[in-house]
Design an enzyme around this catalytic site. Structure first.
Site, PDB file in Angstrom:
ATOM      1  CG  ASP A  23      11.932 -29.626  15.269  1.00 34.63           C
ATOM      2  OD1 ASP A  23      11.388 -28.844  14.575  1.00 34.63           O
ATOM      3  OD2 ASP A  23      11.933 -30.403  16.206  1.00 34.63           O
ATOM      4  CG  HIS A  24       8.005 -30.635  13.869  1.00 33.65           C
ATOM      5  ND1 HIS A  24       7.422 -29.716  14.096  1.00 33.65           N
ATOM      6  CD2 HIS A  24       8.792 -31.208  14.894  1.00 33.65           C
ATOM      7  CE1 HIS A  24       7.681 -29.459  15.467  1.00 33.65           C
ATOM      8  NE2 HIS A  24       8.402 -30.482  15.811  1.00 33.65           N
ATOM      9  CB  CYS A  66      10.817 -32.798  18.130  1.00 28.03           C
ATOM     10  SG  CYS A  66       9.844 -33.228  19.738  1.00 28.03           S
ATOM     11  CD  GLU A  94      13.647 -27.900  19.255  1.00 31.21           C
ATOM     12  OE1 GLU A  94      12.408 -28.018  19.892  1.00 31.21           O
ATOM     13  OE2 GLU A  94      14.582 -28.329  19.691  1.00 31.21           O
ATOM     14  CG  ASP A  95       8.158 -27.020  17.641  1.00 31.94           C
ATOM     15  OD1 ASP A  95       8.953 -27.737  17.191  1.00 31.94           O
ATOM     16  OD2 ASP A  95       7.512 -26.887  18.502  1.00 31.94           O
TER      17      ASP A  95
END
Length: 629
Positions: free
Chosen positions: A234-235, A73, A34-35
């Protein structure tokens, strides 16, 4: 029984061929984190400590222009699970949970039908609801090891160590030296900022170790040569102006793809160990790609393009991105890149990219940056994030990788700007992007017609007829004035009136006064256009009584006894932009009904906090339920 015995050889042959077919199909493993952006050693980041992912990349291929399609997300994951741009489903807004149309099937269900065992460990966080998601198991214990013997698997392992919430803990001594951080030019050089960056890189090292444990499990099970592995985030990074930003720093992600020798026929042309691909790939492409690897033809309603497998396609010319409401803050932006230039279209240009979000402001780097901006202690580049953004932005990543010099008004780049503007608008039309239908109006119309937002987009929405009204901010002033003078005297539908009011919101008071009659008429009509008109009139210094009435209109819109939660969120945002508010208005707001459960409840509570009303209670983590089917 005799008939069965007579057909036994044929049955055995059929079963044997089925087993052989299964053996010829690859297992597919997605390791996701994530992130975080491409801040890995294999992407040339010398500050990063990611030896395991770097080793994976050395025997795989990395995509240097991979995009999450959305910079947050839930919207990004909605795009992945559907293979569609979430705005075509009305699912672009954070945690909106819209209902899916009957024809939509999540890709795990399609893989499952094709004989794959599908597991997800464990985050879903989709903005869209379907009855069956397709997972055999989706939980904190889901694992490919639970599959029946010989069955090919598709498995996701999602790691949260690098999440935004994890880079702002009280850890006093990051392993990465804060003094050695290479700060992006838009971040002020302050200890808090450096420490958060160092903590971010510490977390990437932890994710690196977690990813290796997944790979070790494959090897120990003897499945290393039978499994295609993806690693991606995810980004963009959880640092401010990464996550939630519509530009490249919010969308650019790592993408490492390993195709073992056994399945090299499924790899793209030019695939080689340690290689790089400049092909534009986005999250919208992941669903059709995984289906293609499994030998399943992607359905026509998916927008993405497979970049691996039997049904891989030619590379697209552009990669598209989008930004909708982020938590309690509505916004509407779209972006695209050709790999060199990044174009951003901001439909609400009176807003900044850096809206104050309750959750994001918990990060010390964000708070310090904003406080320095308020004090006038940030330079031009650092201040831009907190100021209203222009309607169009254009950046040349080859010369300006941090997107700090807007070329939209530079004559030598005018043709590039026009080409990308046209490509964006064509994308809106082709995908039935609901960019032109504000969230409250989208839900109201869908409910009125008894359809899902996706069906509304396909059958009851004509973006081409609305674009001219939303395009006013792109016109030369004289041309825009002539259009306004014509349209503001007509009895236009609510949506067209909304976009006229949005444009007026960007003009100085001296220009707005000419359209006061239109604004008063619009405020009396009701709906979201009335809300926007009320905000504009509330700013007028000429007529105090009229301004006070407009504020009271906004207070009424904020009341959830009179408005739905979507409209209430918009009203609270309008009131926040009018601060400081009179004490009498604050007292009235304090007495308003504010939902605390269901959609929008927490976001309304956060907006009340921004206004100095009771602060939102800390969000309680709900126990995750398994949804095994």
């Amino acid at each position: 029984m005799i008939r069965l015995f007579c057909n036994l050889p044929a049955l055995v042959l059929l079963l044997a061929s089925s087993v052989a077919l299964a053996a010829e199909r690859p297992n597919i493993l997605w390791i996701t984190a994530e992130d975080h952006g491409p801040h890995l050693g294999c992407y040339g980041d010398t500050y990063a400590t990611t030896p395991h992912l770097d080793a994976l990349a050395s025997r795989s291929m990395i995509y240097t222009r991979a995009s999450s399609t959305a910079p947050v997300c839930a919207a990004a994951r909605t795009t992945i699970i559907t293979g569609m741009y979430a705005p075509s489903l009305g699912a672009q807004h954070m945690r909106s949970r819209v209902k899916a149309p009957e024809w939509l099937t999540f890709y795990p269900a399609l893989l499952r039908e094709a004989g794959y065992y599908c597991t997800n460990r464990a985050k879903e966080d989709y903005n869209i609801r379907v009855e069956h998601k397709g997972w055999h198991e989706s939980s904190s214990k889901a694992h490919w090891k639970s599959r029946p013997e010989g069955k090919p698997f598709f498995a996701i392992f999602n790691f949260t160590k690098s999440h935004e919430s994890q880079i702002r803990n009280a850890h006093p001594n990051p392993q990465h030296d804060p003094s050695k951080v290479s700060l992006p030019p838009y971040h002020p050089d302050r200890p808090e900022v450096r420490k958060n960056w160092a903590q971010y890189y510490d977390r990437l090292t932890e994710v690196d170790r977690q990813a290796q444990r997944c790979l070790d499990e494959l090897k120990q099970a003897g499945l290393e040569d039978d499994t295609i592995v993806f690693y991606y985030a995810d980004h963009g990074s959880g640092m401010p102006r990464g996550k939630r930003y519509a530009g490249w720093s919010g969308l650019h992600v790592p993408m490492i793809v390993h195709v073992p020798e056994k399945f090299r026929h499924l790899a793209p042309e030019g695939y080689r160990a340690g290689g790089q691909s400049e092909r534009l790939v986005g999250f919208v492409d992941l669903a059709p790609t995984v289906l293609s690897l499994a030998g399943v033809k992607p359905p026509e309603w998916q927008h993405g393009r497979a970049f691996l497998g039997k049904y891989q396609t030619e590379a697209p010319k552009y990669s598209f991105g989008f930004r909708g409401r982020m938590d309690e803050r509505p916004d509407v932006s779209r972006s695209l890149t050709d790999g060199r230039f990044v174009y951003i279209r901001n439909y609400l240009p009176f807003l900044p990219h850096g809206q104050r979000l309750y959750y994001q402001m918990q990060t010390p780097a964000t708070r310090v940056w904003f406080e320095l901006f308020q004090k006038g202690e940030t330079n031009t580049v650092q201040s831009a994030f907190w100021k209203s953004h222009p309607a169009e932005e254009l950046y040349d990543l080859s010369k300006d990788p941090h997107e700090t010099v807007n070329l939209a008004a530079v004559p030598e780049h005018h043709q590039t700007l026009l080409a990308m503007r046209q490509a964006h608008e064509q994308q809106v039309v082709n995908t039935r992007d609901l960019v032109l239908l504000p969230e409250p109006m989208m839900h109201q119309q869908a409910e009125k017609l008894g359809v899902t937002p996706a069906e509304l987009a396909k059958k009851h929405y004509d973006p081409e007829s609305i674009l001219p009204y939303a395009r006013l901010s792109l016109l030369p002033k004289g041309e825009a004035d002539r259009a306004l003078e014509k349209w503001t005297t007509q009895d236009l539908p609510l949506l067209e009136s909304y976009w006229l009011a949005v444009y007026l919101q960007t003009l100085p008071e001296s220009d707005v006064v000419k359209y006061e009659a239109f604004l008063l008429r619009t405020m009396k009509r009701g709906g979201l256009p009335a809300l926007v008109a009320a905000e504009i009139l509330a700013r007028s210094p000429r007529n105090k009584q009229q301004a006070e009435q407009a504020v009271q209109r906004l207070v009424a819109f904020a009341d959830t006894k009179q408005s739905d939660s979507f409209t209430s969120i918009y009203a609270y945002n309008a009131l926040d932009r009018l601060q400081p508010l009179p004490e009498s208005v604050i007292k009235k707001l304090a007495k308003l009904n504010a939902v605390t459960e269901g959609y929008g409840g927490s976001y309304i509570a956060r907006m009340r906090g921004h206004l100095g009303l009771p602060e939102p209670a800390p969000t309680k983590k709900k126990k995750r339920k398994s949804n095994s089917k």
